[in-house]
Structures are given as structure tokens and as C-alpha cells.
Design a protein around this motif. Structure first.
Motif: not given
Ligand SMILES: C[S@@+](CC[C@H](N)C(=O)[O-])C[C@H]1O[C@@H](n2cnc3c(N)ncnc32)[C@H](O)[C@@H]1O
Length: 337
Positions: A181-209
Motif C-alpha cells: 500500500r501507499m506510504p502515509e504522507i502527511v505533509w509535503r513541500a519543495g524548494i526550487d531556484l525558480g519554481p514552476l507553477d503547476v496552475q499556470s498554463d504558460a509554465d505547463v507549456a514550457w514543461l511540455e516543450a
């Protein structure tokens, strides 16, 4: 540093190295484009107008595809690039390569699930954070037919709430502790020099490219993973992983095992910063899961003893000890005995 990303190497040599080492066998289109650029003085002159760190093939080709360059032969690509140079150059100047590959969760998951939970996970170099949802994807682990441990077959694993629209395929060999079964993950966070915003269509277009032309399965997986990730926002702190990690670890909930992980990130750091990060991982109250190129994480290759036969294989390590060899995009996992 690989020649294609080394700003000290001249442009023609960088593109030749990219064609012969990185693109060959992975993308016929990018191999043709890079080999073509390497012997095309007009394009080399154009590319040399960019600062050295912005001349890398992966960045330039991703920018070209973002602006509509069609996969295909070199000559039409070269003509297209000359015509659209201003747009492509502007994108190279404002963007960096931040490929976010959720498929890598398939090689992280068994290691995460083997740790005492509940887990608080922190990804350093998270890009858009698509690897911060390992418990929200489904997995199809296929055992290698000739694997002595399993003798073939497959194992499906789904999120607690039922199958996910994202199914990550991974071929397994060796005594991998595949979870029930899946591990129980109760909290999650990240760090990045320039985070991309998963809600942004422009950022997702860049990820696709950034996904190479022939990798349609990865593009489909990215779109599905974005849909999953958009359902639950996760904080990604903007900044350098060495500067931000201690403060973020301190914010994790009490009682959870804090796991700091990273995949395809430490190659971007110089030797001093890699050593500084490894020292922090040893000092902080965390478990440290790394999935990186072979000579990237200090001490890991030495502890493995012998370099893997496959030069491109990543090494998965827990607290600096090698535990598995992995395909860089998470397509296969070889657990060490
Ligand atoms: C190739 S992407 C990998 C993203 C993600 N880990 C994955 O496997 O899909 C590398 C990421 O590391 C980030 N990065 C590079 N150096 C960093 C640093 N010193 N501190 C924080 N993030 C960094 C980049 O911005 C980029 O988003």
C-alpha cells in the motif's frame, strides 16, 4: 559537467556532443538537429549571440518547440530558426531547463514506503512539484522475465482512494521491497531556484516543450500528472536548496519522519555546494533519498564499489548508501542485493 551543458565548450562541440551522447537512441529529431547545428556556421554564429549558459541544446530546442518548430529534418528546422530567432532567443534568456518527470516517482516509491511513517516529504529542486505526489499516482511494476527473484509478472499499486489517471510503468529487477500500500504522507513541500507553477498554463507549456519530440508517452503522463497536482497545491519555496533546507525541515510536523529527496538536481551544483548539501543531510534530523547521476552525490559511487555497466543509470541512495540503480526517467529499477 557534460560537454553539451558546459559553457566553456564551444557551441559546435556542444551540439556535436549532445547529438552523439544524449540524443542518440533517445530522439532521432534532436540528434539530427544537433548534428546539423554543429556543422552550420550560420546557426552557430546566431547561437553565439546568447550568453554561454544559454547556448545549451536542450534549452534552445525546447524554446524552439515552444514557439512552434515542427519535429523533422534539419534543413527546414534551420530555416525556421533563422526566421523566428528573436522569439527563441528571448525564451532562452528568460527560461532554464526544468524538466519535471513524474515517472521518477516509480523508483522513489519503494524506498519511501519502506520508511517508518507517517512521512513528511521535502523535494529539493522540485521544478513544478510533480514528484511531490507519489501517493496520488498508480504504478504498474513489471518484473523482468529473467529476474530470479520474481520470474516475471506485474504488480499494480493504487492510491488509497482508488486508481489514478496517472499510471507509472516501471520494470523491476532484484529484491525490490515493493509495497502493498501507499506510504502515509502527511505533509509535503519543495524548494526550487525558480519554481514552476503547476496552475499556470504558460509554465505547463514550457514543461511540455522540454519533453523530447518522440516521447509522446511522457507528454501524456505529464498532462495527467498536472491534472492530479492541480487538485492539491503544495508549497515550493523559492531559493537555493542549501540555503532553504534547514528552515523547511524545521517546519515539518512533529511525529513525522522527514524525508528530503531529490532527483536529477545535484548535477546543477558545483562540487563545493554538493558537499555542503551532503553535510547538511547528515546533520539534519532527516532521511535522505537521492536519485542522481553516478558521480553526482558525494561518496555514493565509491560506496557502490563498481561503476554500473550502463553509464546513464542513476543511483538511488538512502542516507548516502546505494540501494538501487534506476533509469533516469524512472522506467526501470534494479534493486541491489
Ligand atoms: C532537471 S529539473 C528536475 C526536477 C524534478 N526533481 C524532477 O525530477 O522531475 C532540476 C531542478 O532543480 C532546480 N535547481 C537547480 N539547482 C538548484 C538549487 N541550487 N537550489 C534549488 N533548486 C535548484 C532547477 O531549477 C530545476 O527545477
Amino acid at each position: 559537467m557534460r560537454e553539451s551543458t558546459d559553457p566553456l565548450v564551444d557551441t559546435s562541440a556542444r551540439y556535436r556532443a549532445f547529438a552523439e551522447v544524449e540524443a542518440r537512441g533517445m530522439s532521432a529529431c534532436y540528434e539530427r538537429w544537433a548534428a546539423g547545428v554543429a556543422v552550420d556556421p550560420r546557426l552557430v554564429t546566431l547561437i553565439d549571440q546568447l550568453p554561454p549558459t544559454k547556448r545549451q541544446p536542450n534549452l534552445l530546442f525546447g524554446a524552439a518547440r515552444l514557439h512552434g518548430a515542427a519535429a523533422g529534418e534539419y534543413a527546414p528546422f534551420a530555416a525556421w530558426l533563422r526566421e523566428h530567432w528573436a522569439d527563441v532567443a528571448a525564451t532562452c534568456l528568460t527560461h532554464v531547463t526544468q524538466t519535471n518527470e513524474p515517472g521518477r516517482c516509480a523508483v522513489l516509491l519503494p524506498a519511501l514506503a519502506a520508511l517508518a511513517g507517517p512521512l513528511a516529504i521535502i523535494e529539493v529542486g522540485a521544478s513544478a512539484g510533480l514528484c511531490l505526489h507519489p501517493d496520488r499516482y498508480s504504478y504498474r511494476y513489471r518484473f523482468a522475465d529473467d529476474d530470479a527473484e520474481s520470474g516475471g509478472g506485474e504488480r499494480m499499486l493504487h492510491p488509497a482512494g482508488g486508481p489514478s489517471a496517472v499510471v507509472l510503468d516501471c520494470t523491476v529487477s532484484g529484491p525490490a521491497p515493493l509495497p502493498e500500500r501507499m506510504p502515509e504522507i502527511v505533509w509535503r513541500a519543495g524548494i526550487d531556484l525558480g519554481p514552476l507553477d503547476v496552475q499556470s498554463d504558460a509554465d505547463v507549456a514550457w514543461l511540455e516543450a522540454l519533453i523530447w519530440p518522440e516521447h509522446d508517452d511522457r507528454r501524456a503522463r505529464l498532462r495527467a500528472a498536472v491534472t492530479v497536482a492541480r487538485e492539491q497545491s503544495v508549497e515550493i519555496v523559492r531559493g537555493d536548496l542549501n540555503d532553504e533546507i534547514a528552515a523547511l525541515v524545521a517546519r515539518a510536523p512533529a511525529g513525522a519522519t522527514v524525508v528530503v529527496f531529490h532527483t536529477a538536481v545535484l548535477a546543477y551544483l558545483n562540487e563545493t555546494d554538493r558537499l555542503r548539501f551532503a553535510a547538511q543531510m547528515m546533520r539534519l534530523p532527516v532521511r535522505w533519498l537521492s536519485n542522481e547521476g553516478q558521480s553526482v552525490v558525494p561518496g555514493v559511487l565509491e560506496r557502490l564499489g563498481e561503476a554500473p555497466a550502463e553509464a546513464s543509470a542513476f543511483i538511488l541512495a538512502l542516507d548516502g548508501e546505494p540501494i538501487a540503480l534506476t533509469q533516469p526517467h524512472g522506467r526501470s529499477l534494479h534493486w541491489l542485493g
